[in-house]
Design an enzyme around this catalytic site. Structure first.
Site, PDB file in Angstrom:
ATOM      1  N   PHE A   1       6.803  21.908  -8.125  1.00 59.62           N
ATOM      2  CA  PHE A   1       6.488  20.487  -8.278  1.00 59.62           C
ATOM      3  C   PHE A   1       6.440  19.996  -9.725  1.00 59.62           C
ATOM      4  CE2 PHE A   1       3.747  22.144  -4.680  1.00 59.62           C
ATOM      5  CZ  PHE A   1       4.761  22.021  -3.738  1.00 59.62           C
ATOM      6  N   CYS A   2       7.261  20.575 -10.593  1.00 61.70           N
ATOM      7  CA  CYS A   2       7.255  20.181 -12.020  1.00 61.70           C
ATOM      8  C   CYS A   2       5.842  20.254 -12.592  1.00 61.70           C
ATOM      9  CB  CYS A   2       7.840  18.786 -12.213  1.00 61.70           C
ATOM     10  SG  CYS A   2       9.598  18.681 -11.852  1.00 61.70           S
ATOM     11  N   ALA A   3       5.078  21.206 -12.090  1.00 58.39           N
ATOM     12  CA  ALA A   3       3.727  21.475 -12.600  1.00 58.39           C
ATOM     13  C   ALA A   3       3.517  22.982 -12.524  1.00 58.39           C
ATOM     14  CB  ALA A   3       2.683  20.722 -11.784  1.00 58.39           C
TER      15      ALA A   3
END
Length: 453
Positions: free
Chosen positions: A375-377
């Site tokens: 999740f781009c995290a």
């Protein structure tokens, strides 16, 4: 939430009409089904109201700040009125400046370019990459993931107390996590930042579509968000807040629109006088349709009433969490615990399944669109998952390199346009997949898990 409260929440506010609500998709098992879009945290569907407004304006589209003709003048007025509408939506201070950008990522990179010399930046490892990565040219202090809101404030206070008190400093924090949906103590973090002479920017990408955001009440110095998460398509975003750092910085992009006056020098070079308004960082032809779509979405959400929207979303959150809790193999990811307030973003893993495989089966066999991965995290999800590898299954994680442990999760997210039926179908699908397994075979193709032909 009690039964009566849940019923009231559904009565107060029906789902807002969105594009794609009647789209049907094929199933690998045969037939078609109405698509259940449950990936709002990536890009929310456009509100029908927004699309209608854009369609009505489209024949009158013209250049902004560039022409004397009627359509150019109308488009310029529309663009600047959109700026005022979004400024009101965010409850900005009278002297704040609002710049239209391409996205939250673009907004925070713009602010990073505007940091004063020697500025120290403080950011939690829990941030989305859009707010974790833009500060690479500054002195960055990365803070460990807190496990309670109070711990978040205490961690920041300790870090700020150890900084150079004479130099500029900036704190960057999310309003709502794009992984867990949990709300962060923004007001308290802002108070801690200001008490130590630092400023604070709020990444409201996941907060603004779900809750009202008041720059004044939260006492943040800047706020950034994206239109495509706020039911407004076409690639526009916002950075709003204090003007001084923005005016003192070189333009984010050099070009027409940012310059007030350009003259040749005797030595053959050019001298440039830059605008001090928001135009300073809006070089090129502005995305008037994107800006207008954001303003239209802001009006639609305001008119619908956030009290009703929040009440209905809390019902949907409770329904999803209760359904997942009935499946022992499901583990919901959380930083702050089950009782933490949150928006409609829930991530989880399923024992015995690789998350990519599970998400692919939801799509191919049930017509349900969710997100899988990190999740781009990445730092946050890896912290939440720990070091236990998932079952490889028939497909691996998209981000897993050869020899790397398969660490990824499933995210379901929803909002103002989500009907009850989509949530019920999702909960039932999770239950069936866990108890009965997938009905189809899957394979990895170009890093994605897809049905085997």
């Amino acid at each position: 939430m009690s039964v009566s409260t849940a019923a009231a929440a559904r009565t107060v506010c029906a789902p807002l009409p969105v594009l794609g609500r009647d789209v049907t998709v094929p199933l690998v098992t045969g037939g078609e089904v109405t698509y259940a879009a449950l990936d709002y945290a990536a890009s929310a569907p456009a509100l029908q109201r927004v699309w209608d407004d854009l369609a009505a304006y489209a024949p009158y589209y013209g250049s902004v700040h560039r022409g004397a003709g009627y359509l150019s003048q109308l488009s310029t007025d529309l663009f600047e009125n959109a700026r005022r509408t979004v400024t009101e939506f965010l409850d900005c201070r009278p002297d704040d400046q609002l710049v239209f950008t391409r996205s939250t990522t673009d907004s925070l990179n713009l602010l990073a370019r505007a940091l004063p010399a020697g500025c120290q930046v403080f950011v939690f490892e829990t941030e989305h990459h859009a707010s974790l990565l833009p500060w690479q040219d500054a002195r960055v202090t990365y803070l460990n993931a807190p496990r309670t809101p109070r711990q978040a404030v205490e961690t920041l206070e300790r870090a700020l107390a150890d900084r150079d008190p004479h130099g500029p400093a900036l704190v960057c924090v999310t309003g709502a996590s794009n992984v867990t949906g949990e709300l962060w103590p923004v007001r308290e973090l802002a108070a801690a930042a200001h008490a130590h002479g630092a400023r604070i920017v709020l990444d409201a990408a996941q907060l603004a579509p779900h809750h009202p955001v008041s720059v004044r009440e939260l006492d943040v110095d800047w706020v950034a968000f994206s239109g495509h998460k706020l039911y407004a398509p076409l690639g526009a975003g916002v950075l709003a807040g204090r003007a001084d750092w923005l005016v003192a910085a070189d333009p984010y992009l050099a070009g027409g629109g940012a310059s007030r006056k350009v003259t040749r020098r005797e030595d053959g070079g050019v001298d440039v006088e830059w605008h001090e308004s928001a135009a300073r960082h809006e070089a090129g032809s502005p995305n008037v349709i994107g800006a207008y779509s954001i303003a239209s979405a802001c009006k639609a959400l305001t008119e619908a009433g956030f009290d009703s929207l929040v009440a209905r979303e809390e019902y949907l959150i409770a329904r999803v969490r209760a359904g997942l809790a009935e499946v022992p193999q499901v583990k919901v990811l959380s930083l702050f615990g089950d009782d933490a307030p949150r928006v409609g973003v829930i991530s989880f893993v399923v024992e015995g399944w690789n998350s990519s495989h599970f998400a692919a089966a939801l799509s191919a066999e049930y017509g349900i669109g969710v997100r899988d991965g990190l999740f781009c995290a990445h730092p946050l999800v890896r912290t939440l998952l720990g070091s236990d590898p998932q079952t490889q299954g028939e497909c691996g994680a998209p981000e897993a390199a050869p020899g790397e442990k398969s660490l990824n999760a499933i995210r379901v997210s929803f909002g103002a346009g989500t009907p009850d039926e989509h949530v019920e179908r999702f909960v039932n699908a999770v239950r069936e997949l866990v108890s009965q397994g997938a009905q189809w075979q899957y394979r990895t193709e170009d890093g994605r898990c897809v049905p085997a032909v």
